[in-house]
Design an enzyme around this catalytic site. Structure first.
Site, PDB file in Angstrom:
ATOM      1  N   GLU A  52       0.768  -1.169   0.053  1.00 34.51           N
ATOM      2  CA  GLU A  52       0.109   0.029  -0.114  1.00 34.51           C
ATOM      3  C   GLU A  52       0.829   1.281   0.023  1.00 34.51           C
ATOM      4  OE1 GLU A  52       0.134  -2.579   1.988  1.00 34.51           O
ATOM      5  OE2 GLU A  52      -1.624  -2.561   3.469  1.00 34.51           O
ATOM      6  N   CYS A  76      -1.407  -2.963   7.814  1.00 36.56           N
ATOM      7  CA  CYS A  76      -0.707  -3.190   9.011  1.00 36.56           C
ATOM      8  C   CYS A  76      -0.746  -1.601   9.654  1.00 36.56           C
ATOM      9  CB  CYS A  76       0.499  -3.561   8.892  1.00 36.56           C
ATOM     10  SG  CYS A  76       1.770  -2.420   8.326  1.00 36.56           S
ATOM     11  N   CYS A  85       0.971   1.059   7.390  1.00 33.62           N
ATOM     12  CA  CYS A  85       0.271   1.234   6.252  1.00 33.62           C
ATOM     13  C   CYS A  85      -0.923   2.190   6.427  1.00 33.62           C
ATOM     14  CB  CYS A  85      -0.001  -0.007   5.512  1.00 33.62           C
ATOM     15  SG  CYS A  85       1.261  -0.902   4.649  1.00 33.62           S
ATOM     16  N   ASP A 202      20.048 -40.802  -5.297  1.00 28.96           N
ATOM     17  CA  ASP A 202      19.492 -40.282  -6.350  1.00 28.96           C
ATOM     18  C   ASP A 202      20.137 -39.134  -7.070  1.00 28.96           C
ATOM     19  OD1 ASP A 202      17.530 -41.859  -5.975  1.00 28.96           O
ATOM     20  OD2 ASP A 202      15.743 -40.290  -5.516  1.00 28.96           O
ATOM     21  N   ARG A 209      12.397 -26.588 -12.791  1.00 32.63           N
ATOM     22  CA  ARG A 209      12.511 -26.247 -14.334  1.00 32.63           C
ATOM     23  C   ARG A 209      11.258 -25.840 -14.891  1.00 32.63           C
ATOM     24  NH1 ARG A 209      16.325 -29.916 -12.483  1.00 32.63           N
ATOM     25  NH2 ARG A 209      14.727 -31.510 -12.670  1.00 32.63           N
ATOM     26  N   GLY A 300      13.118 -39.288   1.693  1.00 33.04           N
ATOM     27  CA  GLY A 300      12.561 -40.577   1.125  1.00 33.04           C
ATOM     28  C   GLY A 300      11.530 -40.945   2.274  1.00 33.04           C
TER      29      GLY A 300
HETATM   30  C1  AOF Z   1       0.601  -4.857   4.754  1.00 34.97           C
HETATM   31  N1  AOF Z   1       1.199  -4.712   3.479  1.00 34.97           N
HETATM   32  O1  AOF Z   1       2.646  -5.370   2.038  1.00 34.97           O
HETATM   33  C2  AOF Z   1       2.732  -6.400   4.001  1.00 34.97           C
HETATM   34  C3  AOF Z   1       2.505  -6.490   5.407  1.00 34.97           C
HETATM   35  O2  AOF Z   1       8.462  -6.755   9.240  1.00 34.97           O
HETATM   36  P1  AOF Z   1       7.741  -5.493   8.743  1.00 34.97           P
HETATM   37  O3  AOF Z   1       7.789  -4.381   9.486  1.00 34.97           O
HETATM   38  O4  AOF Z   1       7.901  -5.166   7.396  1.00 34.97           O
HETATM   39  O5  AOF Z   1       6.195  -6.097   8.939  1.00 34.97           O
HETATM   40  C4  AOF Z   1       5.970  -7.125   8.625  1.00 34.97           C
HETATM   41  C5  AOF Z   1       4.415  -7.545   9.124  1.00 34.97           C
HETATM   42  O6  AOF Z   1       3.410  -6.565   8.271  1.00 34.97           O
HETATM   43  C6  AOF Z   1       3.917  -8.991   8.533  1.00 34.97           C
HETATM   44  O7  AOF Z   1       3.874  -9.962   9.686  1.00 34.97           O
HETATM   45  C7  AOF Z   1       2.419  -8.806   8.070  1.00 34.97           C
HETATM   46  O8  AOF Z   1       1.749  -8.590   9.381  1.00 34.97           O
HETATM   47  C8  AOF Z   1       2.374  -7.137   7.490  1.00 34.97           C
HETATM   48  N2  AOF Z   1       2.948  -7.214   6.218  1.00 34.97           N
HETATM   49  N3  AOF Z   1       1.141  -5.679   5.655  1.00 34.97           N
HETATM   50  O9  AOF Z   1      -0.305  -3.987   5.110  1.00 34.97           O
HETATM   51  C9  AOF Z   1       2.133  -5.270   2.961  1.00 34.97           C
HETATM   52  N4  AOF Z   1       3.778  -7.110   3.705  1.00 34.97           N
HETATM   53 ZN    ZN Z   2       1.987  -2.582   5.956  1.00 30.30          ZN
END
Ligand code: AOF
Ligand code: ZN
Length: 322
Positions: A52, A76, A85, A202, A209, A300
């Site tokens: 965001e 967040c 955010c 193996d 790929r 395995g």
């Molecule tokens: C969002 N938008 O694109 C993402 C979110 O380690 P930080 O500070 O980057 O925070 C990570 C936490 O933030 C992660 O555990 C998740 O809860 C949130 N990630 N949130 O709004 C995003 N990547």
């Molecule tokens: Zn965020």
């Protein structure tokens, strides 16, 4: 307004971060005016600005009060590696937010939604919740169970054989099944895990790929006695060898490290590697390692059994060959 299709757009964008987001979720966002997408973004890699924020910091157009911001995850509201955010959403005057799923991270877990609503933003969701949760199943598993999502893959013939009668490897799956395994199993996990027995029998490369393109996954090898030869093709800077503390500092371990592989010492508990130590190593980010949220266990038989007995299996895939 078709919320589902815009959340699906977010998931498609989010997919572009796969393999680089580490212990964090894959997230995509779209800003919609009327029925038109006017800006898009995604979370590119662990430690970067969230989706965001990327979208709202880069948009040059004025934002209108009926524009809608779609995200596959609740925004967040915590100060982490990057700022919340919710702050940038409020600063830029976004009045409508649609999200796919509530963030299971205990620092957020509904607080992002509450903060936006309290400030007068219309917040709609969850939209396509189970699709969004399954898409980010690795992240959800880490935040709710403290360990990666684990898929077990097995293959056997129609009559139930795993190997030739003398124990040597048997080609079981067809070319089509192998293509499917690469595109829909290996490519959708952060790591492949095998026991040392499979490496010795193996000599696999454990890569993905796809249409001549090779994607690099993490390759985890469980090797308590450190039997892996330093010349094994699987060893490179994406390989993680798990051995016991007594072999961790040995000369052999040094030789293996020279290939670029990482070697960790994990104590044995009740006959297996200590699960809690193993998860700690695999889910703690460092400068050159963002952590692993999902693992495909390929074999395995002994390795499958260990995971099954410990109740460490979220999904099981059985390929039946001719
Ligand atoms: C969002 N938008 O694109 C993402 C979110 O380690 P930080 O500070 O980057 O925070 C990570 C936490 O933030 C992660 O555990 C998740 O809860 C949130 N990630 N949130 O709004 C995003 N990547
Ligand atoms: Zn965020």
């Amino acid at each position: 307004m078709n919320h589902d299709s815009f959340i699906r757009e977010c998931l498609k964008l989010a997919e572009q971060g796969r393999g680089r987001t580490g212990i964090n979720p894959m997230v995509g966002s779209v800003l919609v005016r009327g029925e038109t997408v006017i800006a898009t973004s995604y979370y590119n890699k662990y430690g970067d600005f969230h989706s965001e924020r990327v979208l709202l910091e880069n948009i040059e157009q004025e934002i209108y009060s009926d524009d809608m911001l779609y995200i596959n995850l609740e925004p967040c509201c915590h100060q982490g590696v990057t700022p919340p955010c919710t702050d940038i959403i409020l600063e830029r005057g976004i009045k409508n937010v649609v999200f796919g799923m509530v963030d299971p991270d205990p620092r957020i877990s509904g607080n992002g939604i509450r903060r936006l609503r309290w400030k007068g933003v219309q917040v709609i969701g969850s939209v396509l919740r189970s699709e969004c949760e399954y898409f980010n199943r690795g992240f959800v598993s880490l935040r709710t169970k403290g360990r990666p999502w684990i898929t077990l893959k097995r293959a056997h013939t129609k009559s139930g054989e795993f190997s030739k009668p003398d124990g040597s490897p048997l080609k079981i799956t067809s070319k089509e099944q192998d293509l499917w395994s690469h595109a829909f199993l290996r490519a959708k996990h952060d790591a492949i895990l095998v026991g040392i027995g499979t490496v010795l029998a193996d000599d696999p490369e454990l890569t993905v790929r796809l249409n001549k393109k090779i994607m690099q996954l993490w390759k985890i090898i469980l090797d308590p006695q450190l039997r892996i030869p330093a010349s094994a093709p699987v060893l490179d800077n994406r390989a993680i060898v798990i051995t016991t503390p007594e072999f961790f500092a040995s000369k052999d371990a040094e030789k293996i490290r020279r290939t670029g592989a990482r070697v960790f010492g994990v104590p044995i508990e009740h006959g297996n590697f200590s699960w809690s130590d193993l998860w700690k190593i695999l889910t703690t980010p460092t400068e050159s390692f963002f952590g692993i949220a999902s693992i495909l266990v390929e074999g395995g038989a002994k390795t499958w059994e260990t995971f099954k007995k410990a109740g460490m299996v979220d999904e099981e895939v059985v390929l039946v060959g001719e």
